[in-house]
Design a protein around this motif. Structure first.
Motif, short mmCIF file in Angstrom:
data_model
loop_
_atom_site.label_atom_id
_atom_site.label_comp_id
_atom_site.label_asym_id
_atom_site.label_seq_id
_atom_site.Cartn_x
_atom_site.Cartn_y
_atom_site.Cartn_z
N ASP A 7 0.86 -1.18 0.00
CA ASP A 7 0.00 0.00 0.00
C ASP A 7 0.90 1.23 0.00
O ASP A 7 1.59 1.51 0.98
N MET A 8 0.89 1.95 -1.13
CA MET A 8 1.80 3.09 -1.30
C MET A 8 1.05 4.43 -1.27
O MET A 8 1.56 5.44 -1.75
N ARG A 9 -0.12 4.48 -0.68
CA ARG A 9 -0.94 5.69 -0.71
C ARG A 9 -0.41 6.77 0.23
O ARG A 9 0.04 6.48 1.35
N ALA A 10 -0.53 7.99 -0.23
CA ALA A 10 -0.31 9.15 0.64
C ALA A 10 -1.58 9.40 1.45
O ALA A 10 -2.64 8.86 1.15
N GLN A 11 -1.48 10.26 2.46
CA GLN A 11 -2.63 10.51 3.32
C GLN A 11 -3.81 11.09 2.53
O GLN A 11 -4.97 10.77 2.80
N GLU A 12 -3.53 11.92 1.54
CA GLU A 12 -4.62 12.49 0.76
C GLU A 12 -5.40 11.41 0.02
O GLU A 12 -6.63 11.52 -0.15
#
Length: 398
Positions: A162-167
């Protein structure tokens, strides 16, 4: 586990996204021990169970093409009531229930083609499986498409990394609130990607990669037809039900016995599936491994990655070939397909839709592999038929 345990950085010429996270546990670009591939799926399924509980009785959805086998591994571990993966192969006689787009992919359109709309018509938790979550946008689009058909209150997005940023995580929460549902996320590892400025332009300016290496001899080709039961799904393209498991497992055992009779225990084997056909050849690879053969597993792909024969880079060798399916214009690829310091036999496992003159034509899969000196055993899984599958299911529900 950490990100570096699961992926290696690679490159691809794609104006939407020039980097490629090459999985070391998926069995796509890199030949991988089938036990490692299945084990990764099982660990991911256990993460889902930790969130949903052991009695949740979920349905599972996998993303084409990369996660079709991973999703099936998760579904098997969960003993899911139904597994379905999206597809980029149009099967007009089945029809399309819904569709959605994947913005950064080389092939963007996903179709959902279960044998009937009733397969997903329930309110059980839905687990969406992908190898990598970069923003979560594709998963949300899939949830919207599926929710419109069959609303439910609980979703889980499951990925190897999971490489998601907080946004991006916030955007998933906003979508969940809009739909009035709960969306959880699980993964084997979390991280983030830092890209240099101008990466797309820099990759585009690189010299053309050297593809389709030529060996000192021409490899040989043999063919083996594997009879598959017409009413047993060969994967999740048209839906795989819990009650299909016993017959599927029996067909895998028989297929592995048939293949094993043509193999040499002294020679390593790379089982190569074809695009979305991942789980069936993966299971055959594992059965052969359990029988004492040295086996690795990977598949072909639609994704054009950048090949560079340099130590430490994951895509050391690449082959481009014409798509074997009739009516397909875009080239296909297979990467690496080699065994360190040994001469492996490649067992290419395809289904009937790929068993065409294009497969054996100049610049087809067999031509480019054998030109490199690779010996190929072509295993054609024949007999699986979506219309027979649909008829059997309609009969069972009558």
């Amino acid at each position: 586990m950490t990100i570096s345990d699961l992926v290696m950085p690679g490159l691809r010429r794609n104006p939407r996204r020039a980097h490629l996270l090459v999985s070391t546990v998926l069995g796509k670009h890199v030949p991988t021990d089938p036990d490692i591939v299945i084990g990764a799926g099982e660990r991911l399924a256990d993460q889902v169970t930790n969130v949903l509980g052991a009695d949740a009785d979920p349905v599972v959805f996998g993303f084409a093409e990369t996660a079709t086998g991973l999703g099936h591994c998760v579904a098997t571990r969960l003993n899911a009531r139904c597994y379905l993966h999206s597809t980029r192969r149009d099967v007009p006689q089945i029809g399309t229930l819904a569709g959605f787009e994947e913005g950064h992919s080389h092939a963007t359109s996903h179709q959902l083609q279960p044998t009937s709309a009733d397969l997903f018509a329930n309110d059980h938790p839905l687990v969406l499986v992908d190898d990598e979550i970069s923003t979560g946008a594709t998963a949300v689009d899939a949830i919207r498409a599926l929710h419109e058909h069959s609303p439910r209150g609980r979703y889980v997005i499951a990925s190897l990394v999971d490489m998601r940023a907080q946004e991006h995580r916030d955007a998933v929460d906003i979508a969940a609130a809009e739909l009035g549902v709960q969306i959880d996320s699980v993964s084997l590892a979390e991280g983030h990607t830092v890209l240099p400025d101008g990466l797309v332009e820099s990759v585009g300016a690189l010299p053309d990669p050297v593809l389709n290496p030529v060996g000192t001899r021409i490899g040989g080709v043999e063919r083996l037809d594997i009879d598959w039961p017409a009413a047993v799904p060969e994967g999740g393209r048209h839906g795989f039900l819990r009650e299909n498991t016993e017959e599927f497992d029996a067909a895998i055992r028989e297929s592995a016995r048939t293949l094993g009779a043509r193999l040499d225990h002294q020679r390593p084997v790379i089982v190569v599936g074809h695009e979305e056909l991942m789980y069936l050849p993966l299971r055959i690879a594992r059965a052969l491994s359990d029988s004492g053969y040295r086996v690795r597993f990977q598949t072909t792909t639609r994704s054009p990655a950048y090949v560079l024969d340099r130590p430490g880079y994951p895509l050391r060798r690449g082959f481009r070939f014409i798509a074997p399916e009739n009516g397909e214009d875009q080239p296909r690829f297979v990467y690496n397909a080699q065994w360190s310091n040994e001469d492996p036999l490649v067992v290419a496992v395809i289904d009937e839709a790929a068993d065409t003159d294009r497969l054996t034509a100049r610049d087809g899969l067999l031509d480019v592999l054998t030109a490199s000196g690779t010996d190929v055993l072509l295993a054609v899984v024949s007999g699986a038929d979506p219309l027979s599958l649909r008829a059997a299911r309609l009969g069972a529900s009558a």
